[in-house]
Write a protein that holds these residues in place. Structure first.
Motif, mmCIF file in Angstrom:
data_model
loop_
_atom_site.group_PDB
_atom_site.id
_atom_site.type_symbol
_atom_site.label_atom_id
_atom_site.label_comp_id
_atom_site.label_asym_id
_atom_site.label_seq_id
_atom_site.Cartn_x
_atom_site.Cartn_y
_atom_site.Cartn_z
ATOM 1 N N GLY A 140 0.884 -1.122 0.088
ATOM 2 C CA GLY A 140 0.057 -0.079 0.037
ATOM 3 C C GLY A 140 0.718 1.307 -0.175
ATOM 4 N N PHE A 141 2.013 1.325 0.770
ATOM 5 C CA PHE A 141 2.907 2.422 0.838
ATOM 6 C C PHE A 141 3.356 2.814 -0.465
ATOM 7 N N LYS A 142 3.974 1.520 -1.223
ATOM 8 C CA LYS A 142 4.757 2.044 -2.329
ATOM 9 C C LYS A 142 3.747 2.171 -3.432
ATOM 10 N N THR A 143 2.700 1.607 -3.582
ATOM 11 C CA THR A 143 1.778 1.958 -4.739
ATOM 12 C C THR A 143 1.395 3.468 -4.667
ATOM 13 N N ALA A 144 1.082 3.749 -3.243
ATOM 14 C CA ALA A 144 0.587 5.223 -2.919
ATOM 15 C C ALA A 144 1.500 6.199 -3.585
ATOM 16 N N VAL A 145 2.765 5.886 -3.109
ATOM 17 C CA VAL A 145 3.712 6.949 -3.484
ATOM 18 C C VAL A 145 3.997 6.881 -4.884
ATOM 19 N N ASP A 146 3.915 5.726 -5.541
ATOM 20 C CA ASP A 146 4.249 5.643 -7.053
ATOM 21 C C ASP A 146 2.890 6.629 -7.788
ATOM 22 N N LEU A 147 1.841 6.509 -7.351
ATOM 23 C CA LEU A 147 0.638 7.159 -7.899
ATOM 24 C C LEU A 147 0.736 8.573 -7.497
ATOM 25 N N LEU A 148 1.397 9.173 -6.414
ATOM 26 C CA LEU A 148 1.680 10.581 -6.325
ATOM 27 C C LEU A 148 2.976 11.032 -7.244
ATOM 28 N N GLY A 149 3.664 9.969 -7.792
ATOM 29 C CA GLY A 149 4.857 10.496 -8.673
ATOM 30 C C GLY A 149 5.973 10.640 -7.677
ATOM 31 N N GLY A 150 6.149 10.177 -6.680
ATOM 32 C CA GLY A 150 7.340 10.288 -5.762
ATOM 33 C C GLY A 150 6.952 11.575 -4.789
ATOM 34 N N VAL A 151 7.696 11.876 -3.982
ATOM 35 C CA VAL A 151 7.620 12.963 -2.948
ATOM 36 C C VAL A 151 8.851 13.913 -2.839
ATOM 37 N N ASP A 152 8.506 15.162 -2.385
ATOM 38 C CA ASP A 152 9.479 16.214 -2.362
ATOM 39 C C ASP A 152 9.905 16.290 -0.795
ATOM 40 N N MET A 153 11.169 16.118 -0.363
ATOM 41 C CA MET A 153 11.372 16.174 1.087
ATOM 42 C C MET A 153 12.550 16.696 1.442
ATOM 43 N N CYS A 154 12.779 17.661 2.340
ATOM 44 C CA CYS A 154 13.942 18.308 3.047
ATOM 45 C C CYS A 154 14.555 17.398 4.050
ATOM 46 N N ILE A 155 16.002 16.865 3.648
ATOM 47 C CA ILE A 155 16.765 16.253 4.713
ATOM 48 C C ILE A 155 17.809 16.896 5.518
ATOM 49 N N ASP A 156 17.782 16.770 6.879
ATOM 50 C CA ASP A 156 18.610 17.602 7.707
ATOM 51 C C ASP A 156 20.112 17.206 7.637
ATOM 52 N N GLN A 157 20.237 15.926 7.511
ATOM 53 C CA GLN A 157 21.626 15.426 7.825
ATOM 54 C C GLN A 157 22.075 14.208 6.392
ATOM 55 N N LYS A 158 23.150 14.223 6.481
ATOM 56 C CA LYS A 158 23.617 13.056 5.367
ATOM 57 C C LYS A 158 23.102 11.556 5.908
ATOM 58 N N VAL A 159 22.575 10.939 5.283
ATOM 59 C CA VAL A 159 22.083 9.676 5.478
ATOM 60 C C VAL A 159 22.484 8.493 4.449
ATOM 61 N N THR A 160 23.378 7.621 5.203
ATOM 62 C CA THR A 160 23.714 6.678 4.462
ATOM 63 C C THR A 160 23.112 5.220 4.626
ATOM 64 N N SER A 161 22.742 4.649 3.633
ATOM 65 C CA SER A 161 21.633 3.513 3.741
ATOM 66 C C SER A 161 22.461 2.209 4.239
ATOM 67 N N ILE A 162 22.027 1.506 5.333
ATOM 68 C CA ILE A 162 22.759 0.118 5.516
ATOM 69 C C ILE A 162 21.995 -0.807 4.882
ATOM 70 N N HIS A 163 21.014 -0.567 4.224
ATOM 71 C CA HIS A 163 20.005 -1.683 3.475
ATOM 72 C C HIS A 163 20.293 -1.752 2.017
#
Length: 358
Positions: free
Chosen positions: A173-196
């Protein structure tokens, strides 16, 4: 792109909140009946609240004016596919509080490792625990409906509030919804390095744990596709303040998703919103506490993304007996009291440390 590994649990919660607020934030009145029908037909409805944690009478279908303050429990469950004997946990817990003014919404993130007493639950022969991580309540309740009921009871005992509804949601449900929205615009406070999420030298997926080049999210405002947003708000180990910063990112994502929904006319275009509901409806399980969607939509028509305020429980990590917990500070009692008495506006002004700027 679907991320590998087990489904990120917080994601299951976020879309539940997103759907609720998108539906009630300025939707065209002409589309209310259509949306109400779609909601009833497409979304699973279960008994997620017990008698003591439920506000009012669950057997009563109410069509009268909905009045605040209101509290909704929103969460995601974690079926540990790689270790099924470890059971299920509610790794994401948010309380949505709507004050009596019905013109804003508070998002209170409950730390997954918050140390609390969990009451007994006869349905699973659970005898209760004097000190346990709060996310264990879902497991001790047997997962599913029982798990949510025990979690709601635990929060009712902790905060002294009752809930006007509850919702859980799955990853698709999450992925489908965001795909329908065409992604999101978000402001990031700090550098984030994925561990996944990472890639090998040929651009194929390879976990950073296995030597893959990790995905990196730099500070600043940017557009994120669904898989990027999913990965970003899943991270906590690479953040300066761990799970506290992850909670902030989760709340920021909720607002970003709702802003995008408004841009896409989901809140004013019944046809577009109808498509949105049908796409994710089966991913949701809700308990509306006998209130029709049409009444709820009308009552919350003045709630908008700009009126979302993120809160965190005053707390700190502690190691107790070799177990890592989050322990509430004395200021938490004031937060719980403010929620009971519908005084979160004042509490937020007096306790800015625990207010998230989204």
């Amino acid at each position: 792109m679907k991320l590998p590994g087990r489904d990120p649990i917080w994601a299951k919660l976020l879309i539940a909140l997103g759907l609720v607020v998108v539906l009630v934030s300025g939707t065209a009145v002409a589309g209310v009946n259509l949306l109400n029908h779609r909601y009833t037909a497409n979304i699973n409805q279960k008994t997620l609240l017990g008698d003591s944690s439920r506000a009012g009478n669950a057997d009563e279908t109410r069509h009268s004016t909905v009045e605040g303050p209101l509290n909704f429990l929103l969460l995601g469950s974690d079926l540990r596919a790689l270790d099924p004997e470890d059971g299920q946990r509610s790794d994401s817990i948010i309380i949505l509080h709507i004050p009596a003014t019905m013109d804003r919404a508070y998002l209170l993130s409950i730390p997954r490792d918050l140390r609390v007493p969990i009451p007994a639950f006869a349905a699973t022969n659970f005898h209760g625990a004097s000190h346990e991580k709060i996310n264990g309540a879902f497991q001790y309740g047997g997962g599913g409906e029982g798990g949510v009921q025990l979690l709601a009871e635990t929060l009712h005992n902790l905060l002294g509030i009752q809930f006007d509804g509850a919702a859980i949601v799955d990853f698709d449900g999450f992925k489908t919804a965001v795909d329908l929205l065409g992604g999101v615009d978000m402001c990031i406070d700090q550098k984030v390095t994925s561990i996944h999420l990472g890639w090998d030298e040929h651009g194929n997926y390879l976990s950073p744990a296995d030597g893959g080049r990790p995905a990196v999210y730099e500070p600043g405002c940017q557009h994120l596709e669904s898989w990027q947003a999913l990965d970003l708000v899943r991270q906590r180990k690479s953040l300066a303040n761990g799970d506290y910063d992850r909670q902030k990112n989760q709340q920021k994502f909720i607002r970003a998703m709702l802003n995008k929904a408004q841009e896409k006319d989901l809140t004013t275009n019944p046809i577009a919103l109808d498509k949105f509901i049908r796409a994710i409806g089966q991913a949701l399980t809700v308990d509306t506490n006998g209130v029709s969607l049409a009444d709820l939509m009308f009552a919350l028509r003045n709630v908008s993304p700009s009126n979302l305020i993120g809160l965190q429980v005053p707390s700190e990590p502690q190691d107790i007996g070799g177990i890592s917990y989050v322990v509430a500070l004395s200021e938490a009692d004031g937060l719980y009291s403010a929620m009971r008495d519908d005084l979160l506006d004042s509490w937020a002004v007096e306790n800015p440390t625990w207010v998230n700027h989204m």
